[in-house]
Design a protein around this motif. Structure first.
Motif, mmCIF file in Angstrom:
data_model
loop_
_atom_site.group_PDB
_atom_site.id
_atom_site.type_symbol
_atom_site.label_atom_id
_atom_site.label_comp_id
_atom_site.label_asym_id
_atom_site.label_seq_id
_atom_site.Cartn_x
_atom_site.Cartn_y
_atom_site.Cartn_z
ATOM 1 N N THR A 244 0.859 -1.177 0.000
ATOM 2 C CA THR A 244 0.000 0.000 0.000
ATOM 3 C C THR A 244 0.897 1.230 0.000
ATOM 4 O OG1 THR A 244 -1.988 0.994 0.984
ATOM 5 C CG2 THR A 244 -0.250 0.308 2.505
ATOM 6 N N THR A 245 0.280 2.401 -0.009
ATOM 7 C CA THR A 245 1.061 3.629 -0.089
ATOM 8 C C THR A 245 0.580 4.644 0.933
ATOM 9 O OG1 THR A 245 1.819 5.397 -1.573
ATOM 10 C CG2 THR A 245 -0.452 4.642 -1.853
ATOM 11 N N ASN A 246 1.488 5.487 1.355
ATOM 12 C CA ASN A 246 1.137 6.545 2.294
ATOM 13 C C ASN A 246 0.575 7.759 1.580
ATOM 14 O OD1 ASN A 246 1.215 6.920 5.191
ATOM 15 N ND2 ASN A 246 2.627 8.633 4.840
ATOM 16 N N PHE A 247 0.776 7.825 0.274
ATOM 17 C CA PHE A 247 0.332 8.971 -0.511
ATOM 18 C C PHE A 247 0.345 8.549 -1.976
ATOM 19 C CE2 PHE A 247 1.642 13.460 -2.074
ATOM 20 C CZ PHE A 247 0.319 13.808 -2.299
ATOM 21 N N LEU A 248 -0.797 8.625 -2.648
ATOM 22 C CA LEU A 248 -0.937 8.092 -3.998
ATOM 23 C C LEU A 248 0.112 8.644 -4.961
ATOM 24 C CD1 LEU A 248 -2.428 6.420 -6.093
ATOM 25 C CD2 LEU A 248 -4.063 8.311 -6.355
ATOM 26 N N ALA A 295 -3.848 -5.877 -10.641
ATOM 27 C CA ALA A 295 -4.652 -6.996 -11.130
ATOM 28 C C ALA A 295 -4.295 -8.311 -10.459
ATOM 29 C CB ALA A 295 -4.499 -7.119 -12.645
ATOM 30 N N GLU A 296 -3.028 -8.479 -10.060
ATOM 31 C CA GLU A 296 -2.603 -9.741 -9.451
ATOM 32 C C GLU A 296 -2.690 -9.727 -7.929
ATOM 33 O OE1 GLU A 296 0.931 -11.489 -10.981
ATOM 34 O OE2 GLU A 296 0.441 -11.008 -13.070
ATOM 35 N N GLY A 297 -3.317 -8.708 -7.369
ATOM 36 C CA GLY A 297 -3.578 -8.688 -5.931
ATOM 37 C C GLY A 297 -2.403 -8.276 -5.072
ATOM 38 N N ALA A 298 -1.348 -7.769 -5.687
ATOM 39 C CA ALA A 298 -0.180 -7.330 -4.906
ATOM 40 C C ALA A 298 -0.417 -5.972 -4.263
ATOM 41 C CB ALA A 298 1.052 -7.269 -5.803
ATOM 42 N N LEU A 299 -1.196 -5.134 -4.925
ATOM 43 C CA LEU A 299 -1.432 -3.768 -4.482
ATOM 44 C C LEU A 299 -2.772 -3.655 -3.762
ATOM 45 C CD1 LEU A 299 -0.638 -0.741 -4.538
ATOM 46 C CD2 LEU A 299 -1.673 -0.605 -6.818
ATOM 47 N N ASP A 300 -2.783 -2.906 -2.711
ATOM 48 C CA ASP A 300 -3.992 -2.609 -1.947
ATOM 49 C C ASP A 300 -5.146 -2.275 -2.889
ATOM 50 O OD1 ASP A 300 -5.926 -1.633 -0.188
ATOM 51 O OD2 ASP A 300 -4.516 -0.409 0.965
ATOM 52 N N LYS A 301 -6.251 -3.000 -2.770
ATOM 53 C CA LYS A 301 -7.384 -2.775 -3.669
ATOM 54 C C LYS A 301 -7.985 -1.385 -3.503
ATOM 55 C CE LYS A 301 -10.704 -5.013 -0.505
ATOM 56 N NZ LYS A 301 -11.382 -3.771 -0.103
ATOM 57 N N ASP A 302 -7.719 -0.750 -2.364
ATOM 58 C CA ASP A 302 -8.255 0.584 -2.103
ATOM 59 C C ASP A 302 -7.218 1.684 -2.309
ATOM 60 O OD1 ASP A 302 -10.788 -0.428 -1.313
ATOM 61 O OD2 ASP A 302 -10.026 -0.848 0.696
ATOM 62 N N PHE A 303 -6.120 1.384 -3.004
ATOM 63 C CA PHE A 303 -5.006 2.337 -3.096
ATOM 64 C C PHE A 303 -5.429 3.697 -3.635
ATOM 65 C CE2 PHE A 303 -5.128 1.124 -7.508
ATOM 66 C CZ PHE A 303 -4.527 2.166 -8.210
ATOM 67 N N ALA A 304 -6.364 3.708 -4.588
ATOM 68 C CA ALA A 304 -6.750 4.967 -5.235
ATOM 69 C C ALA A 304 -7.683 5.803 -4.362
ATOM 70 C CB ALA A 304 -7.421 4.681 -6.580
ATOM 71 N N LEU A 305 -8.207 5.215 -3.292
ATOM 72 C CA LEU A 305 -9.159 5.915 -2.424
ATOM 73 C C LEU A 305 -8.535 6.379 -1.116
ATOM 74 C CD1 LEU A 305 -12.194 3.460 -2.847
ATOM 75 C CD2 LEU A 305 -11.763 5.582 -4.119
ATOM 76 N N LEU A 306 -7.312 5.959 -0.854
ATOM 77 C CA LEU A 306 -6.691 6.269 0.432
ATOM 78 C C LEU A 306 -6.412 7.755 0.586
ATOM 79 C CD1 LEU A 306 -4.044 3.395 0.637
ATOM 80 C CD2 LEU A 306 -6.207 3.539 1.893
ATOM 81 N N LYS A 307 -6.670 8.270 1.770
ATOM 82 C CA LYS A 307 -6.262 9.624 2.108
ATOM 83 C C LYS A 307 -4.798 9.599 2.540
ATOM 84 C CE LYS A 307 -10.872 10.989 3.685
ATOM 85 N NZ LYS A 307 -11.687 11.463 4.847
ATOM 86 N N VAL A 308 -4.162 10.753 2.501
ATOM 87 C CA VAL A 308 -2.761 10.831 2.888
ATOM 88 C C VAL A 308 -2.583 10.295 4.311
ATOM 89 C CG1 VAL A 308 -0.823 12.382 3.327
ATOM 90 C CG2 VAL A 308 -2.324 12.801 1.379
#
Length: 549
Positions: A244-248, A295-308
């Protein structure tokens, strides 16, 4: 988050995309900024009295027989200078250059509205921290004669300032061969951006799953997927996230480092001409990798919706195997502050490793790189040369060894003492005026500063970890390919092409189902192609006229 909110409204001179710009701002503030962590030593250690490693020539005499009142506008400067008569740091600086700073403040929420109102009514302060030189508002001010030139005959008298003004990235901010502002330094060199992109990973999970340190994209992908699929926390539930990411925007510009467009958002050479990277052929490789992570499930499915900051919250709770974030010691300290709020078997410093990312298709490992300053301090056109000289003396003091010592350790005899050429902190420095000097080149020690100082408020393992990674990156990774002269070209079409909604188009492709390369081509086909093509033509014409290769 208060400092983050302040800086997120300022535009900075780096050579990446708008997304990279905002990410860079957030990188150095809020939870765990290196500046915040290193500039407030406790009273528990002694360090060398000459910590700065990027020393310039000692500052000349900066005092003057004539006193000047200088109105200064920046975010919350009125609060920072509210107790001027009680603020010993402010008094020391003002005495050194014989000035008095008069605040003309604005809030983070009102910056654009208030500053533009001042400009329209002829009330701009003498000195104003605002957007980058080739930003739309500042360009208009220059054309209207609202801000003045900073002539070489004045700044060249001051060695530290002169060195800064002659650096390649600052030279690129000239408009028609002239400076119309003073860079507000945030790094001592572009190399210091190296730790601004990377991954914090659960090393204990890697060991449990038998994962070796990854190097390639496929190895990173496999590691992220293992974190998501192989129950690394041992609770027999399918509840962990790989990455996941702390900031998109940090994620978007970290993935670029291992793609065919390492300078995503900037300008690159393609087929013998300068090409805007978002429109380059290399985007096919970039969107393919980004889509595969999702697509392969490595990245948080909600990555684009996360707030900073929400990605950091997930990591701190033990939900995530890899967090995309700045990997500086200050950032790690901010993450640890969150980690410590939740139960864990081991401290964070004993549970993690930091990684730089994967190699690009050309087999090079790239590191983040950019201008050494955030934004620009503009001078009102009503300021004459004598008053401008006072402003330049202030900048020189802030960049001098004396200024660095003041901003990092406070006042000798009160906040620290010197014993056998060692600085011994006496108390934590806490002057409100640091909020003003931050916007006047009040730069802290940074990654090249004394480790002993940095370890005063940051776990030693984080300092050592980040320092080792920094050394490794400078030795083994190439800086992303940036031509500061091209990035500094000031043209309307170049500015306009950067405002197209490239980031929104990218997310649609990452979340989509069809072939990512085809989808990307379809997305950018919806943009005004004339704007894109004309911007590319204009940049190449200007570069040719200026002899930029």
């Amino acid at each position: 988050m208060k400092e983050t909110q302040k800086k997120s409204l300022l535009k900075i001179v780096t050579t990446a995309s708008v997304m990279t710009l905002s990410a860079s701002l957030l990188a150095a503030c809020g939870n765990g900024s290196d500046k915040d962590a290193a500039s407030s030593p406790s009273a528990t250690a002694s360090v060398s009295a000459s910590p700065a490693t990027n020393a310039s020539t000692a500052a000349p005499t900066l005092s003057s027989d004539k006193h000047y009142d200088i109105t200064f506008g920046s975010i919350d400067v009125d609060k920072a200078l509210a107790e001027a008569d009680k603020d010993a740091m402010l008094q020391q600086v003002q005495k050194a250059v014989n000035i008095t700073l008069k605040p003309q403040g604005f809030s983070a929420d009102s910056v654009n509205e208030k500053v533009k109102l001042w400009a329209a009514s002829g009330q701009l302060p003498d000195l104003l921290t605002y957007e980058l030189t080739n930003g739309p508002t500042a360009s208009q001010w220059i054309q209207q004669g609202l801000v003045r030139e900073i002539p070489e005959k004045l700044y060249s008298k001051y060695p530290n300032l002169n060195k800064l003004m002659n650096s390649p990235e600052v030279q690129a901010t000239k408009v028609n061969g002239k400076f119309y502002g003073l860079p507000r330094l945030s790094k001592f060199s572009p190399d210091e951006w190296a730790l601004d992109r990377g991954y914090v990973v659960r090393k204990d999970w890697m060991d449990k799953l038998g994962i070796k340190t990854p190097k390639t994209f496929d190895e990173y992908l496999a590691m992220f997927k293992a974190f998501a699929e192989k129950d690394p926390d041992g609770n027999a539930k399918n509840d962990t996230i790989g990455l996941t990411t702390n900031f998109l925007d940090v994620l978007t510009t970290t993935i670029k480092l291992g793609s065919a467009v390492p300078n995503l958002g900037g300008w690159m050479q393609e087929d013998g001409k300068w090409m805007y990277s978002w429109a380059s052929k290399g985007m096919g490789d970039y969107v393919t990798k980004y889509r595969k992570l999702y697509a392969e499930g490595a990245l948080d499915k909600d990555f684009a919706l996360l707030k900073v900051g929400e990605g950091g919250d997930k990591f701190a709770q033990g939900m995530v195997g890899a967090l995309n974030i700045q990997i500086s010691e200050g950032s790690l300290k901010g993450l640890k502050d969150k980690w410590d709020k939740f139960p864990h078997d081991k401290p964070m410093e004993d549970s993690i490793a930091i990684l730089p990312g994967w190699t690009a298709p050309d087999n090079n490992l790239y590191r983040f790189y950019g201008g050494s300053f955030f934004n620009i301090n503009y001078v009102n056109t009503s300021v004459d040369d004598a008053k401008l000289d006072a402003i330049l003396r202030l900048n020189e003091y802030n960049l001098s060894e004396k200024g660095k010592e003041l901003f990092n350790y406070g006042i000798e005899g009160t906040d620290f003492k010197k014993e056998n050429n060692q600085i011994v902190p006496l108390q934590k420095i806490a002057y409100k005026s640091t909020g003003a000097f931050f916007y006047l080149n009040g730069v802290s020690l940074g990654i090249n500063g004394s480790k002993d100082v940095r370890k005063l408020n940051i776990p030693a393992k984080f300092v050592d970890m980040s320092s080792q990674m920094y050394d490794d990156l400078l030795k083994n990774a190439k800086p992303i390919p940036i031509n500061f002269a091209v990035e500094g070209i000031n043209s309307p079409l170049k500015a306009k092409v950067g405002t197209l909604k490239w980031g929104e188009a990218l997310i649609k492709v990452v979340l989509g189902k069809d072939d990512p390369v085809k989808m990307w081509q379809e997305q950018i086909a919806q943009f005004d192609q004339k704007v894109i093509n004309d911007a590319i033509t204009e940049v190449n014409d200007i570069a040719a006229k200026q002899g930029i290769k």
